[in-house]
Every structure is written in C-alpha cells, then in structure tokens.
Design a protein around this motif. Structure first.
Motif, mmCIF file in Angstrom:
data_model
loop_
_atom_site.group_PDB
_atom_site.id
_atom_site.type_symbol
_atom_site.label_atom_id
_atom_site.label_comp_id
_atom_site.label_asym_id
_atom_site.label_seq_id
_atom_site.Cartn_x
_atom_site.Cartn_y
_atom_site.Cartn_z
ATOM 1 N N GLU A 66 0.843 -1.184 0.000
ATOM 2 C CA GLU A 66 0.000 0.000 0.000
ATOM 3 C C GLU A 66 0.884 1.240 0.000
ATOM 4 O O GLU A 66 1.802 1.354 0.814
ATOM 5 C CB GLU A 66 -0.925 -0.010 1.206
ATOM 6 N N ILE A 67 0.582 2.141 -0.920
ATOM 7 C CA ILE A 67 1.333 3.388 -1.036
ATOM 8 C C ILE A 67 0.339 4.537 -0.962
ATOM 9 O O ILE A 67 -0.696 4.528 -1.635
ATOM 10 C CB ILE A 67 2.127 3.446 -2.355
ATOM 11 N N SER A 68 0.679 5.515 -0.144
ATOM 12 C CA SER A 68 -0.144 6.705 0.002
ATOM 13 C C SER A 68 0.566 7.884 -0.650
ATOM 14 O O SER A 68 1.789 8.011 -0.549
ATOM 15 C CB SER A 68 -0.370 6.987 1.495
ATOM 16 N N ILE A 69 -0.205 8.722 -1.319
ATOM 17 C CA ILE A 69 0.321 9.933 -1.947
ATOM 18 C C ILE A 69 -0.303 11.118 -1.229
ATOM 19 O O ILE A 69 -1.512 11.138 -0.988
ATOM 20 C CB ILE A 69 -0.053 10.000 -3.441
ATOM 21 N N ARG A 70 0.544 12.095 -0.881
ATOM 22 C CA ARG A 70 0.005 13.292 -0.239
ATOM 23 C C ARG A 70 0.894 14.493 -0.513
ATOM 24 O O ARG A 70 2.041 14.349 -0.925
ATOM 25 C CB ARG A 70 -0.141 13.076 1.265
ATOM 26 N N GLU A 71 0.327 15.663 -0.270
ATOM 27 C CA GLU A 71 1.079 16.907 -0.330
ATOM 28 C C GLU A 71 1.116 17.483 1.089
ATOM 29 O O GLU A 71 0.189 17.276 1.857
ATOM 30 C CB GLU A 71 0.408 17.929 -1.252
ATOM 31 N N THR A 72 2.198 18.186 1.413
ATOM 32 C CA THR A 72 2.303 18.827 2.721
ATOM 33 C C THR A 72 1.981 20.310 2.598
ATOM 34 O O THR A 72 1.995 20.866 1.495
ATOM 35 C CB THR A 72 3.713 18.665 3.321
ATOM 36 N N GLU A 73 1.737 20.951 3.736
ATOM 37 C CA GLU A 73 1.461 22.392 3.733
ATOM 38 C C GLU A 73 2.649 23.197 3.236
ATOM 39 O O GLU A 73 2.475 24.293 2.704
ATOM 40 C CB GLU A 73 1.063 22.849 5.138
ATOM 41 N N SER A 74 3.858 22.661 3.416
ATOM 42 C CA SER A 74 5.057 23.372 2.971
ATOM 43 C C SER A 74 5.386 23.137 1.500
ATOM 44 O O SER A 74 6.393 23.626 1.004
ATOM 45 C CB SER A 74 6.249 22.985 3.857
ATOM 46 N N GLY A 75 4.563 22.367 0.783
ATOM 47 C CA GLY A 75 4.739 22.194 -0.655
ATOM 48 C C GLY A 75 5.392 20.901 -1.100
ATOM 49 O O GLY A 75 5.558 20.685 -2.295
ATOM 50 N N TYR A 76 5.788 20.056 -0.156
ATOM 51 C CA TYR A 76 6.346 18.764 -0.553
ATOM 52 C C TYR A 76 5.243 17.844 -1.058
ATOM 53 O O TYR A 76 4.103 17.912 -0.607
ATOM 54 C CB TYR A 76 7.059 18.083 0.625
ATOM 55 N N MET A 77 5.595 16.978 -1.978
ATOM 56 C CA MET A 77 4.694 15.957 -2.492
ATOM 57 C C MET A 77 5.377 14.627 -2.237
ATOM 58 O O MET A 77 6.533 14.444 -2.617
ATOM 59 C CB MET A 77 4.437 16.169 -3.977
ATOM 60 N N LEU A 78 4.673 13.692 -1.593
ATOM 61 C CA LEU A 78 5.338 12.500 -1.083
ATOM 62 C C LEU A 78 4.618 11.205 -1.396
ATOM 63 O O LEU A 78 3.380 11.163 -1.437
ATOM 64 C CB LEU A 78 5.454 12.610 0.448
ATOM 65 N N PHE A 79 5.424 10.162 -1.590
ATOM 66 C CA PHE A 79 4.956 8.779 -1.559
ATOM 67 C C PHE A 79 5.304 8.243 -0.176
ATOM 68 O O PHE A 79 6.410 8.484 0.316
ATOM 69 C CB PHE A 79 5.686 7.906 -2.589
ATOM 70 N N GLU A 80 4.403 7.522 0.423
ATOM 71 C CA GLU A 80 4.690 6.853 1.701
ATOM 72 C C GLU A 80 4.250 5.410 1.585
ATOM 73 O O GLU A 80 3.068 5.171 1.333
ATOM 74 C CB GLU A 80 3.973 7.551 2.850
#
Length: 177
Positions: free
Chosen positions: A58-72
C-alpha cells in the motif's frame, strides 16, 4: 543518502536527452516503445497478470502544507521473483501518477514529459491517480535491480515525489551449526 540520490537523479534529468517509455502525447503522436519490452534496456521486470500475487504494498500519496509531495513509503525492498500488487491511494488535493522504471528510464521520461506536458501514458508500468482516488499496478519483479517510482507530472518529482525499490535475491536464513 536520500538527498545525495535526489541530487544525482535531478542532475541526470537535466542532462539526458528526451526519451519516452510507452507514452504518447495528446497530439496524435505515435506511442513510443515500452522500455521494459526492448532488449538492451535496464531489466525492470514485466507486468504481472494478477493470477498469483505474492505481496500487496500500500502506497499513500500526499502533499504537505510546505509544498512537498510524497509517496509513503518511499523505500521498498522486494524479493526477486515476486509478483507485487501496488495499491496506491491519492489522499492529496492534486492529481498524481505512479511511474515505475530504472533510474535512467525515469530521468529520460521526465525530460520527455517536460517537453510534452499534455502527454497521456499508455504503459503497464504507470498509472494515473486523480485526487481522492485509488489505483493498482501489478508488477513481476523477475530481475535483481534497483528501481525508482516517481510522479513525473512536471514539478512533482522535484517536490519530493519519488522513491526507490530494491529488488534483492532471497536470502535463506543462516543455519546454526
């Protein structure tokens, strides 16, 4: 180590010529060869048919308030010979993609996408995941190698949307003699 890898992969993306992996632009251009099917390209395995899945990741995709875009997670170890189902959930506000390839292919494809931002993928090693949606990708990791998974929508990889997959040989437990 990850910052070093980011610097190296971004540098490669800036100096390598354009190349496409199973993609076509939205302007009627012909699709390009899928690198995983072309002899001489880095071995990355092949599409799985879903009949025998050894592992689901399972992989989650999200953006942070500081502008990072991440796979977790952004680092995954897989045993060679495994068929893996990636279950990818986009919890972010933006549309993203999951593109699987060798470091060289990813760098070349990133350049291609910069030159063709309206491109639509037509490849078994990539899925698009609209905001709030889920997608699946099934892959047969038949070769020991190191791979990258990324979002190659222009600017997303640079904002942190990439990870690594280490495909290793099965290590039998050591016997105690």
């Amino acid at each position: 180590m990850k910052n070093f890898l980011r610097t190296c992969t971004i540098a490669l993306a800036l100096v390598l010529p354009a190349f496409s992996v199973g993609a076509s632009s939205g302007k009627g251009q012909q699709p390009h060869a899928r690198a995983f099917e072309v002899p001489g390209h880095d071995p990355i395995g092949k599409p799985g048919d879903g009949s025998s899945i050894d592992r689901t990741i399972e992989i989650s995709i999200r953006e942070t308030e500081s502008g990072y875009m991440l796979f977790e997670p952004d680092a995954i170890q897989i045993e060679s010979g495994s068929v893996v189902q990636f279950s990818i959930r986009n919890t972010g506000a933006l549309d993203h993609e999951f593109f699987l390839g060798s470091f060289d292919e990813v760098a070349k494809h990133q350049q291609w996408m910069r030159e063709h931002p309206d491109m639509q993928h037509d490849s078994a090693n990539s899925v698009s995941i609209p905001s709030g949606q889920n997608a699946e990708l099934i892959w047969d990791f038949s070769d020991m190698t190191n791979l990258e998974f990324v979002c190659l929508i222009p600017g997303h990889r640079e904002a942190g949307m990439w990870g690594v997959i280490i495909v290793h040989d099965h290590l039998a437990p050591k016997s105690k003699d």
